[in-house]
Design a protein around this motif. Sequence first.
Motif, PDB file in Angstrom:
ATOM      1  N   LEU A 177      -6.789   3.819  -3.751  1.00 54.22           N
ATOM      2  CA  LEU A 177      -5.632   3.996  -4.630  1.00 54.22           C
ATOM      3  C   LEU A 177      -6.124   4.414  -6.006  1.00 54.22           C
ATOM      4  CD1 LEU A 177      -3.600   0.774  -3.682  1.00 54.22           C
ATOM      5  CD2 LEU A 177      -3.166   3.124  -2.888  1.00 54.22           C
ATOM      6  N   THR A 178      -5.456   5.404  -6.586  1.00 55.43           N
ATOM      7  CA  THR A 178      -5.788   5.825  -7.943  1.00 55.43           C
ATOM      8  C   THR A 178      -4.521   5.776  -8.797  1.00 55.43           C
ATOM      9  OG1 THR A 178      -5.290   8.204  -7.739  1.00 55.43           O
ATOM     10  CG2 THR A 178      -7.444   7.455  -6.930  1.00 55.43           C
ATOM     11  N   GLU A 179      -4.693   6.019 -10.091  1.00 54.95           N
ATOM     12  CA  GLU A 179      -3.616   5.954 -11.084  1.00 54.95           C
ATOM     13  C   GLU A 179      -3.336   4.490 -11.434  1.00 54.95           C
ATOM     14  OE1 GLU A 179      -2.073   8.610 -12.615  1.00 54.95           O
ATOM     15  OE2 GLU A 179      -3.571   9.812 -11.564  1.00 54.95           O
ATOM     16  N   SER A 180      -3.619   4.142 -12.666  1.00 58.32           N
ATOM     17  CA  SER A 180      -3.514   2.739 -13.068  1.00 58.32           C
ATOM     18  C   SER A 180      -2.133   2.146 -12.783  1.00 58.32           C
ATOM     19  CB  SER A 180      -3.883   2.573 -14.547  1.00 58.32           C
ATOM     20  OG  SER A 180      -2.912   3.162 -15.379  1.00 58.32           O
ATOM     21  N   VAL A 181      -1.074   2.923 -12.968  1.00 55.46           N
ATOM     22  CA  VAL A 181       0.269   2.383 -12.729  1.00 55.46           C
ATOM     23  C   VAL A 181       0.504   2.140 -11.233  1.00 55.46           C
ATOM     24  CG1 VAL A 181       2.751   2.803 -12.983  1.00 55.46           C
ATOM     25  CG2 VAL A 181       1.199   3.390 -14.851  1.00 55.46           C
ATOM     26  N   ALA A 182      -0.037   3.015 -10.383  1.00 55.13           N
ATOM     27  CA  ALA A 182       0.113   2.831  -8.933  1.00 55.13           C
ATOM     28  C   ALA A 182      -0.682   1.612  -8.465  1.00 55.13           C
ATOM     29  CB  ALA A 182      -0.345   4.093  -8.197  1.00 55.13           C
ATOM     30  N   ILE A 183      -1.884   1.452  -8.993  1.00 54.47           N
ATOM     31  CA  ILE A 183      -2.695   0.283  -8.632  1.00 54.47           C
ATOM     32  C   ILE A 183      -2.010  -0.991  -9.144  1.00 54.47           C
ATOM     33  CG2 ILE A 183      -4.941  -0.850  -8.923  1.00 54.47           C
ATOM     34  CD1 ILE A 183      -6.147   2.017  -9.306  1.00 54.47           C
ATOM     35  N   SER A 184      -1.454  -0.908 -10.337  1.00 53.67           N
ATOM     36  CA  SER A 184      -0.733  -2.057 -10.891  1.00 53.67           C
ATOM     37  C   SER A 184       0.448  -2.433 -10.003  1.00 53.67           C
ATOM     38  CB  SER A 184      -0.238  -1.744 -12.308  1.00 53.67           C
ATOM     39  OG  SER A 184      -1.331  -1.537 -13.185  1.00 53.67           O
ATOM     40  N   VAL A 224       0.840  -1.209   0.000  1.00 56.83           N
ATOM     41  CA  VAL A 224       0.000   0.000   0.000  1.00 56.83           C
ATOM     42  C   VAL A 224       0.869   1.251   0.000  1.00 56.83           C
ATOM     43  CG1 VAL A 224      -1.644   1.360   1.370  1.00 56.83           C
ATOM     44  CG2 VAL A 224      -2.023  -1.093   1.056  1.00 56.83           C
ATOM     45  N   GLY A 225       1.921   1.253   0.820  1.00 58.08           N
ATOM     46  CA  GLY A 225       2.784   2.432   0.901  1.00 58.08           C
ATOM     47  C   GLY A 225       3.475   2.731  -0.425  1.00 58.08           C
ATOM     48  N   LYS A 226       3.951   1.701  -1.099  1.00 60.94           N
ATOM     49  CA  LYS A 226       4.592   1.908  -2.407  1.00 60.94           C
ATOM     50  C   LYS A 226       3.593   2.437  -3.432  1.00 60.94           C
ATOM     51  CE  LYS A 226       8.314  -1.431  -1.696  1.00 60.94           C
ATOM     52  NZ  LYS A 226       8.920  -2.726  -2.071  1.00 60.94           N
ATOM     53  N   ALA A 227       2.370   1.893  -3.379  1.00 60.89           N
ATOM     54  CA  ALA A 227       1.342   2.361  -4.317  1.00 60.89           C
ATOM     55  C   ALA A 227       0.970   3.811  -4.033  1.00 60.89           C
ATOM     56  CB  ALA A 227       0.111   1.460  -4.233  1.00 60.89           C
ATOM     57  N   GLN A 228       0.925   4.188  -2.744  1.00 59.24           N
ATOM     58  CA  GLN A 228       0.574   5.578  -2.411  1.00 59.24           C
ATOM     59  C   GLN A 228       1.658   6.555  -2.876  1.00 59.24           C
ATOM     60  OE1 GLN A 228      -0.269   4.754   1.740  1.00 59.24           O
ATOM     61  NE2 GLN A 228      -2.462   5.105   1.434  1.00 59.24           N
ATOM     62  N   VAL A 229       2.917   6.163  -2.733  1.00 59.15           N
ATOM     63  CA  VAL A 229       3.991   7.037  -3.224  1.00 59.15           C
ATOM     64  C   VAL A 229       3.902   7.161  -4.744  1.00 59.15           C
ATOM     65  CG1 VAL A 229       6.490   7.244  -3.539  1.00 59.15           C
ATOM     66  CG2 VAL A 229       5.554   6.677  -1.285  1.00 59.15           C
ATOM     67  N   GLU A 230       3.680   6.035  -5.411  1.00 58.38           N
ATOM     68  CA  GLU A 230       3.566   6.080  -6.878  1.00 58.38           C
ATOM     69  C   GLU A 230       2.378   6.953  -7.280  1.00 58.38           C
ATOM     70  OE1 GLU A 230       5.072   3.096  -9.016  1.00 58.38           O
ATOM     71  OE2 GLU A 230       4.667   4.300 -10.780  1.00 58.38           O
ATOM     72  N   MET A 231       1.262   6.797  -6.585  1.00 59.18           N
ATOM     73  CA  MET A 231       0.067   7.590  -6.889  1.00 59.18           C
ATOM     74  C   MET A 231       0.355   9.080  -6.746  1.00 59.18           C
ATOM     75  SD  MET A 231      -3.659   7.421  -4.986  1.00 59.18           S
ATOM     76  CE  MET A 231      -3.157   8.074  -3.392  1.00 59.18           C
ATOM     77  N   TRP A 232       0.956   9.465  -5.629  1.00 60.82           N
ATOM     78  CA  TRP A 232       1.201  10.893  -5.416  1.00 60.82           C
ATOM     79  C   TRP A 232       2.304  11.421  -6.319  1.00 60.82           C
ATOM     80  CZ3 TRP A 232      -1.875  14.423  -3.746  1.00 60.82           C
ATOM     81  CH2 TRP A 232      -2.957  14.061  -2.943  1.00 60.82           C
ATOM     82  N   ASN A 233       3.313  10.620  -6.584  1.00 58.24           N
ATOM     83  CA  ASN A 233       4.351  11.090  -7.498  1.00 58.24           C
ATOM     84  C   ASN A 233       3.764  11.345  -8.882  1.00 58.24           C
ATOM     85  OD1 ASN A 233       7.182  11.759  -7.830  1.00 58.24           O
ATOM     86  ND2 ASN A 233       7.295   9.981  -9.191  1.00 58.24           N
ATOM     87  N   ARG A 234       2.856  10.462  -9.300  1.00 54.91           N
ATOM     88  CA  ARG A 234       2.206  10.651 -10.598  1.00 54.91           C
ATOM     89  C   ARG A 234       1.268  11.857 -10.578  1.00 54.91           C
ATOM     90  NH1 ARG A 234       2.091   6.610 -14.404  1.00 54.91           N
ATOM     91  NH2 ARG A 234      -0.025   7.234 -14.936  1.00 54.91           N
ATOM     92  N   ARG A 235       0.481  12.003  -9.520  1.00 54.49           N
ATOM     93  CA  ARG A 235      -0.426  13.164  -9.452  1.00 54.49           C
ATOM     94  C   ARG A 235       0.366  14.459  -9.516  1.00 54.49           C
ATOM     95  NH1 ARG A 235      -4.608  11.512  -4.543  1.00 54.49           N
ATOM     96  NH2 ARG A 235      -6.187  10.529  -5.884  1.00 54.49           N
ATOM     97  N   VAL A 236       1.473  14.520  -8.783  1.00 55.14           N
ATOM     98  CA  VAL A 236       2.277  15.745  -8.781  1.00 55.14           C
ATOM     99  C   VAL A 236       2.907  15.971 -10.150  1.00 55.14           C
ATOM    100  CG1 VAL A 236       4.308  16.863  -7.806  1.00 55.14           C
ATOM    101  CG2 VAL A 236       2.733  15.630  -6.296  1.00 55.14           C
ATOM    102  N   GLU A 237       3.454  14.901 -10.725  1.00 56.28           N
ATOM    103  CA  GLU A 237       4.188  15.062 -11.983  1.00 56.28           C
ATOM    104  C   GLU A 237       3.266  15.248 -13.182  1.00 56.28           C
ATOM    105  OE1 GLU A 237       6.932  11.932 -12.882  1.00 56.28           O
ATOM    106  OE2 GLU A 237       7.476  12.816 -14.803  1.00 56.28           O
ATOM    107  N   LEU A 238       2.270  14.365 -13.308  1.00 58.46           N
ATOM    108  CA  LEU A 238       1.458  14.364 -14.541  1.00 58.46           C
ATOM    109  C   LEU A 238       0.424  15.470 -14.545  1.00 58.46           C
ATOM    110  CD1 LEU A 238       0.957  10.535 -15.108  1.00 58.46           C
ATOM    111  CD2 LEU A 238       2.876  12.003 -15.693  1.00 58.46           C
ATOM    112  N   TYR A 239       0.029  15.947 -13.371  1.00 60.00           N
ATOM    113  CA  TYR A 239      -0.956  17.028 -13.331  1.00 60.00           C
ATOM    114  C   TYR A 239      -0.249  18.359 -13.037  1.00 60.00           C
ATOM    115  CZ  TYR A 239      -3.851  12.814 -12.851  1.00 60.00           C
ATOM    116  OH  TYR A 239      -4.413  11.578 -13.017  1.00 60.00           O
ATOM    117  N   LEU A 240       0.288  18.501 -11.823  1.00 66.57           N
ATOM    118  CA  LEU A 240       0.832  19.822 -11.445  1.00 66.57           C
ATOM    119  C   LEU A 240       2.094  20.190 -12.222  1.00 66.57           C
ATOM    120  CD1 LEU A 240       0.712  22.360  -9.725  1.00 66.57           C
ATOM    121  CD2 LEU A 240       2.027  21.137  -7.974  1.00 66.57           C
ATOM    122  N   LEU A 241       3.125  19.368 -12.146  1.00 68.78           N
ATOM    123  CA  LEU A 241       4.381  19.724 -12.828  1.00 68.78           C
ATOM    124  C   LEU A 241       4.166  19.857 -14.338  1.00 68.78           C
ATOM    125  CD1 LEU A 241       7.430  20.291 -12.853  1.00 68.78           C
ATOM    126  CD2 LEU A 241       7.832  17.828 -12.771  1.00 68.78           C
TER     127      LEU A 241
END
Lengths: 203, 203
Positions: B63-70, A88-105
């Motif tokens: 969890l959101t983001e397909s890659v994070a869920i994956s 779960v922790g790895k997925a949450q980091v991936e989720m937030w890294n993607r949200r920050v990068e793909l949306y905000l950055l």
Amino acid sequence: MKLYDGGRAPNPRRMRIFLAEKGIEVPLVPVDMAAMGHKSAAITALNPFQRLPILELDDGTVLTESVAISRYFEELYPEPPLFGRGAVGKAQVEMWNRRVELYLLAAVTAAFRHTHPAMVEWEIPQVPAWGEANRPKAVAYMKIMDDQLARNEFIAGREFSIADITLLVGIDFLKPAKIQIPEELVSLRRWHADISSRPSAKA
Amino acid sequence: MKLYDGGRAPNPRRMRIFLAEKGIEVPLVPVDMAAMGHKSAAITALNPFQRLPILELDDGTVLTESVAISRYFEELYPEPPLFGRGAVGKAQVEMWNRRVELYLLAAVTAAFRHTHPAMVEWEIPQVPAWGEANRPKAVAYMKIMDDQLARNEFIAGREFSIADITLLVGIDFLKPAKIQIPEELVSLRRWHADISSRPSAKA
């Protein structure tokens, strides 16, 4: 190994901050992006997408994309974990890294590249209407980040992670993009002061 | 657990293909994206970014983001590995998944969303000039993918990975975006026929 570095641009900076947080030293090869060094024949041979950073291993293996290179180092040097702990922790980091990068950055970068006069040779074609469309998007995304940071010390939860590095680089990139953090986003401002005071922020 | 699914859109499809390749069955909750179901209050409460898919665990963790869920499922069910093996292998999969997603799939998506009449309510504001600017980018990126596939069976090397899933979804999204695979990209065409014949492609 050696790391082809690109100076102040967001992705090379993410890479250097990650290495500083890990305490890893890698010999840097500076590439002058202002002189379009990242589009040279030598760099294109290493990375056909003409982006930095690039990691070249001693056996000639080439890795590109700051997050992919970061994951390589995370595998070799797991402590401190910057990609999270447990499924779960790895997925949450991936989720937030993607949200920050793909949306905000991504929104901040588009605003900068499509409206700044210095970027005419970089972003072909510049589409100013697209740059302008991204300013309100960046603000909307910052509000969601602020809400998350009102409930958590770090963007992905209780521990510092690569998602904080991406967010720091994104927030610091607001200035050249001529976007402000709204005054009322006090949690995002608190977080930005905290993360900016880490020694790695100067990397 | 349950997975909020979004039908034919690229990211929900990536998720279903990943689960099919892993042999994992998760109860699906269909969300009607054509009726803007992903912007409902219920979905927004789960994901403020209003995107699908969304995985909700039995303890309420979202969890959101397909890659994070994956990645969550990769941690729980490591075989067959779809994020690569070993430090270099994992970095190569991450590198190629990012190249496919952030360059090719992003360009195809921008071409579709900023030029297709049906997307007027989805992409606010639509910037047709930005959509058009992305068509030649998509073609340039496909040429680099073709070169990689001339030397490798799969996009990240010798094994099928999540990067192939992202590329399949990206290539299949060319049609609504009205972009063609150039005839001469025979390795990309060979790869597309191979991957489309896998049972997971129908997921």
